[in-house]
Design an enzyme around this catalytic site. Structure first.
Site, PDB file in Angstrom:
ATOM      1  N   ASN A   1      42.167 -34.075  37.573  1.00 32.21           N
ATOM      2  CA  ASN A   1      43.579 -34.482  37.602  1.00 32.21           C
ATOM      3  C   ASN A   1      43.897 -35.567  36.573  1.00 32.21           C
ATOM      4  O   ASN A   1      45.030 -36.018  36.478  1.00 32.21           O
ATOM      5  CB  ASN A   1      43.979 -34.941  39.014  1.00 32.21           C
ATOM      6  CG  ASN A   1      43.147 -36.110  39.517  1.00 32.21           C
ATOM      7  OD1 ASN A   1      42.836 -37.029  38.777  1.00 32.21           O
ATOM      8  ND2 ASN A   1      42.799 -36.075  40.804  1.00 32.21           N
TER       9      ASN A   1
ATOM     10  N   GLY B   1      28.964 -42.110  48.982  1.00 34.37           N
ATOM     11  CA  GLY B   1      29.802 -43.242  48.640  1.00 34.37           C
ATOM     12  C   GLY B   1      29.859 -43.411  47.134  1.00 34.37           C
ATOM     13  O   GLY B   1      30.888 -43.164  46.511  1.00 34.37           O
TER      14      GLY B   1
ATOM     15  N   ARG C   1      -2.232 -50.639  38.913  1.00 34.38           N
ATOM     16  CA  ARG C   1      -2.842 -49.953  37.781  1.00 34.38           C
ATOM     17  C   ARG C   1      -4.334 -50.312  37.692  1.00 34.38           C
ATOM     18  O   ARG C   1      -5.166 -49.483  37.358  1.00 34.38           O
ATOM     19  CB  ARG C   1      -2.136 -50.367  36.488  1.00 34.38           C
ATOM     20  CG  ARG C   1      -2.729 -49.778  35.220  1.00 34.38           C
ATOM     21  CD  ARG C   1      -2.253 -50.552  34.012  1.00 34.38           C
ATOM     22  NE  ARG C   1      -2.677 -49.949  32.773  1.00 34.38           N
ATOM     23  CZ  ARG C   1      -2.639 -50.561  31.601  1.00 34.38           C
ATOM     24  NH1 ARG C   1      -2.180 -51.805  31.517  1.00 34.38           N
ATOM     25  NH2 ARG C   1      -3.050 -49.958  30.503  1.00 34.38           N
TER      26      ARG C   1
ATOM     27  N   GLY D   1      35.599 -39.397  38.264  1.00 34.77           N
ATOM     28  CA  GLY D   1      34.625 -40.469  38.445  1.00 34.77           C
ATOM     29  C   GLY D   1      33.209 -39.939  38.522  1.00 34.77           C
ATOM     30  O   GLY D   1      32.274 -40.524  37.955  1.00 34.77           O
TER      31      GLY D   1
ATOM     32  N   ARG E   1      -3.280 -46.730  42.706  1.00 34.06           N
ATOM     33  CA  ARG E   1      -2.565 -45.530  42.224  1.00 34.06           C
ATOM     34  C   ARG E   1      -3.495 -44.318  42.237  1.00 34.06           C
ATOM     35  O   ARG E   1      -3.078 -43.200  42.562  1.00 34.06           O
ATOM     36  CB  ARG E   1      -1.992 -45.753  40.828  1.00 34.06           C
ATOM     37  CG  ARG E   1      -3.028 -46.019  39.751  1.00 34.06           C
ATOM     38  CD  ARG E   1      -2.458 -45.905  38.355  1.00 34.06           C
ATOM     39  NE  ARG E   1      -3.462 -46.269  37.354  1.00 34.06           N
ATOM     40  CZ  ARG E   1      -3.371 -45.957  36.071  1.00 34.06           C
ATOM     41  NH1 ARG E   1      -2.340 -45.269  35.625  1.00 34.06           N
ATOM     42  NH2 ARG E   1      -4.310 -46.340  35.218  1.00 34.06           N
TER      43      ARG E   1
ATOM     44  N   PHE F   1      10.726 -49.636  37.236  1.00 36.80           N
ATOM     45  CA  PHE F   1      11.878 -48.748  37.102  1.00 36.80           C
ATOM     46  C   PHE F   1      12.507 -48.380  38.441  1.00 36.80           C
ATOM     47  O   PHE F   1      13.435 -47.562  38.494  1.00 36.80           O
ATOM     48  CB  PHE F   1      11.495 -47.493  36.317  1.00 36.80           C
ATOM     49  CG  PHE F   1      11.000 -47.792  34.926  1.00 36.80           C
ATOM     50  CD1 PHE F   1      11.606 -48.786  34.167  1.00 36.80           C
ATOM     51  CD2 PHE F   1       9.917 -47.119  34.389  1.00 36.80           C
ATOM     52  CE1 PHE F   1      11.147 -49.082  32.887  1.00 36.80           C
ATOM     53  CE2 PHE F   1       9.454 -47.416  33.115  1.00 36.80           C
ATOM     54  CZ  PHE F   1      10.071 -48.399  32.358  1.00 36.80           C
TER      55      PHE F   1
ATOM     56  N   ASP G   1       1.922 -54.087  28.091  1.00 37.81           N
ATOM     57  CA  ASP G   1       3.298 -53.596  27.966  1.00 37.81           C
ATOM     58  C   ASP G   1       4.332 -54.702  28.087  1.00 37.81           C
ATOM     59  O   ASP G   1       5.493 -54.529  27.724  1.00 37.81           O
ATOM     60  CB  ASP G   1       3.595 -52.508  29.012  1.00 37.81           C
ATOM     61  CG  ASP G   1       3.157 -51.130  28.538  1.00 37.81           C
ATOM     62  OD1 ASP G   1       2.953 -50.963  27.320  1.00 37.81           O
ATOM     63  OD2 ASP G   1       3.022 -50.234  29.383  1.00 37.81           O
TER      64      ASP G   1
ATOM     65  N   GLU H   1      15.104 -41.419  36.330  1.00 38.11           N
ATOM     66  CA  GLU H   1      14.745 -42.034  37.609  1.00 38.11           C
ATOM     67  C   GLU H   1      15.877 -42.007  38.623  1.00 38.11           C
ATOM     68  O   GLU H   1      15.654 -41.753  39.811  1.00 38.11           O
ATOM     69  CB  GLU H   1      14.291 -43.485  37.394  1.00 38.11           C
ATOM     70  CG  GLU H   1      12.944 -43.635  36.724  1.00 38.11           C
ATOM     71  CD  GLU H   1      13.037 -43.676  35.205  1.00 38.11           C
ATOM     72  OE1 GLU H   1      12.013 -43.899  34.546  1.00 38.11           O
ATOM     73  OE2 GLU H   1      14.168 -43.498  34.680  1.00 38.11           O
TER      74      GLU H   1
END
Length: 610
Positions: free
Chosen positions: A131, A60, A466, A102, A303, A383, A415, A357
């Site tokens: 085109n 799509g 983290r 596109g 993690r 993200f 951060d 990403e």
């Protein structure tokens, strides 16, 4: 399994694909063609994978098909490197994608093509229908770059066909593309939109609206089509032509099946491995694999625990393949002892997606769609904003891709708010057919990975910390029910219920201990996955969250959006009211109210009001 893949990235041109599937005998009848874009038909407005036989991908959003084509080409290269032997090229096919202006404008295609060029995916062929018309008019309004030069810079061979109606020239261009064994190829084919329709040819109005009955008749007359006033008329010679082509293709498939049988006889171990790559993991064996579920009883970040699980799974699942958007050391997505997938070694299982990403997530869709690969992709949770469109397509296509999303809250700390996910949990939980799993400790992290690799039709987002978390005594495989009682109140009907996920489960248990000292008996429920909990029986849901207990508090270091379904109008949340801040994680948790004392205050307030 060794067929050429064809993706119509410009999915709005779906009738091209449906017409070919009809002619080739893929099960689309003329009645299906007549039901184009109607409810429940096999010919929806954009091609849908799994809905219409012969559709390789749901395309799509423009450019999405291009990223999935790159993933398919990567899968072909990887499997070929692992399985092919001299005289036995059992994996030897091309991936073609057709798109227009596109697709070239959307940023995802540039991300994906940059990766494809770096990897030298020579069996990837992009067909660019140029085109120079978009919905608003000429592409010169917003798109004047030299696309060929861009593709050259990405590392593609570039070829141009001046006349899109010259089939011989297009065929020659494809053969030229195949002859380059070092680079992917990009074929620009110059066309006129609405070709053959005198009133619409070359005009933007041919893109976004029907030609109209009179213009269709005029087009048929202009092109010399027989019976121009008869709708849906196809001469029998057309069907005969495609029937002959289909027989030729069938013979090619039969020859490949014979090759595979001979290969399996010559290399029985590889033949068995080929089957292993193409079948699901043994869910029951994994559920009872004590080594998989074992853990060190010490505080660890989820993690890190996820990284341990990946390295346990890599030996159980040879088809497991994945990586990170340049964050493998932080996401813990590296498979130890395994090579990197690169131009010089396609057998590697560790993928370096680069800081891409959106394309990464589209590429993993392509890896899954190809077959023979069980992909995962990692980045910082914040993200996932960049990943969302392709996660949505994975859910729509029912692809069991795994997303490793770390640094899951204000625990990111220094951060600052740009990197601290707040609303992302609510965003992903709103996606149908996506399991969002936020584990509290090692056992729940193992459950999350179990869920991910045993799923057949649902992608999984693992949302991981983290910071280190303690190992909890009440957790376990019940996490696979989505929510369960991790610490009971000590009485038949608790005074209140604390519901939490991830890092806030241990916090809620701390608060429970303090509340008990004040005579308030609280049940703590760990809810790592709302989606799984909603699939449980009404009796089970009532057992965990009895309706008679209206004093409920949800604790999660993210937006409170969505928790109302579980705390009700009488309950409350200890959640994030806005964005985070820059500072040490411990200070942020304290300043934003994620302390046992504040949870206690909230529970007492709710209990008193109820």
């Amino acid at each position: 399994a060794n067929r050429d893949r064809f993706i119509l990235s410009g999915g709005h041109g779906s009738m091209l694909l449906y017409s070919l599937l009809h002619f080739y005998g893929y099960g689309l009848t003329m009645d299906d063609i007549k039901q184009f874009r109607q409810y429940g038909s096999l010919t929806p407005g954009h091609p849908e994978y799994g809905h219409t036989t012969g559709v390789e991908a749901t395309t799509g959003p423009l450019g999405a098909g291009m990223s999935m084509a790159v993933g398919m080409a990567m899968a072909e290269a990887h499997l070929a490197a692992l399985f092919n032997k001299p005289g036995y090229p059992i994996v030897d096919h091309y991936t073609f994608a057709l798109g227009g202006d596109g697709c070239m404008m959307e940023g995802i295609s540039s991300e994906a093509f940059s990766l494809a060029g770096t990897l030298g995916l020579s069996k990837l062929v992009i067909l660019y229908d140029s085109n120079k018309i978009s919905i608003e008019g000429s592409t010169d309004l917003a798109f004047t770059e030299n696309v060929q030069k861009r593709m050259e810079a990405f590392g593609f061979q570039t070829i141009t066909v001046e006349d899109g109606n010259d089939l011989s020239a297009i065929g020659s261009a494809i053969e030229e593309a195949k002859a380059d064994t070092q680079r992917p190829s990009f074929i620009t084919i110059k066309t006129q939109i609405g070709y053959g329709c005198p009133a619409k040819q070359g005009k933007a109005s041919a893109h976004g609206s029907p030609l109209g009955a009179e213009n269709i008749i005029a087009m048929k007359e202009n092109l010399g089509w027989p019976k121009p006033t008869e709708s849906f008329y196809i001469p029998e010679e057309v069907y005969a032509h495609y029937g002959e082509l289909s027989k030729q293709a069938g013979a090619a498939e039969a020859a490949w099946q014979e090759l595979l049988a001979a290969y399996t006889a010559a290399y029985p171990e590889l033949g068995e491995q080929w089957l292993a790559f193409h079948r699901d993991v043994d869910a029951d064996a994994l559920l009872h694999n004590e080594e998989f579920w074992s853990y060190a009883d010490k505080p660890q970040a989820t993690r890190n625990l996820s990284g341990i699980m990946i390295n346990r799974l890599k030996n159980l699942m040879p088809q497991l393949m994945g990586g990170s958007a340049d964050l493998a050391p932080s996401n813990k997505t590296q498979m130890d002892g395994e090579a990197s997938f690169c131009k010089d070694d396609y057998s590697g299982r560790n993928i370096h997606f680069g800081v891409r990403e959106l394309a990464m997530t589209g590429v993993t869709n392509g890896l899954a769609l190809h077959g023979g690969i069980r992909p995962y992709a990692g980045t910082f949770f914040v993200f996932s904003d960049y990943m969302k469109p392709m996660i949505r397509l994975a859910a729509l296509m029912k692809l069991p891709v795994t997303y490793v999303l770390t640094h899951d809250s204000i625990g990111v700390g220094e951060d600052g708010p740009t990197h601290e996910p707040i609303e992302q949990l609510a965003m992903l939980r709103a996606v149908p057919n996506l399991n969002v799993f936020r584990p509290a400790d090692a056992k729940e992290t193992a459950a999350g990975w179990y869920l991910a690799v045993t799923s057949k039709t649902t992608p999984t987002a693992l949302v991981l910390t983290r910071q280190n978390l303690p190992q909890l005594s009440g957790t376990g495989r019940n996490a696979l029910k989505g929510a369960y009682i991790v610490s009971e109140s000590g009485q038949d009907v608790p005074d209140a219920i604390l519901i939490a996920s991830g890092s806030e489960v241990s916090l809620s248990i701390e608060a429970k201990v303090l509340l008990e000292k004040e005579g308030i008996h609280v049940r703590v429920v760990s809810m790592p996955c709302m989606e799984l909990f909603e699939k449980q029986s009404d009796d089970y849901k009532e057992h965990v969250l009895p309706r008679s207990v209206r004093a409920r508090v949800a604790v999660e270091a993210a937006s409170g959006f969505g928790w109302g379904a579980y705390v009700g109008i009488d309950g409350a949340t200890v959640t994030m009211p806005g964005f985070g801040a820059s500072g040490p994680a411990g200070m942020l948790f304290k300043n934003f109210g994620f302390t046992a004392e504040h949870v206690v205050e909230t529970v007492k307030k709710v209990t008193a009001e109820v």
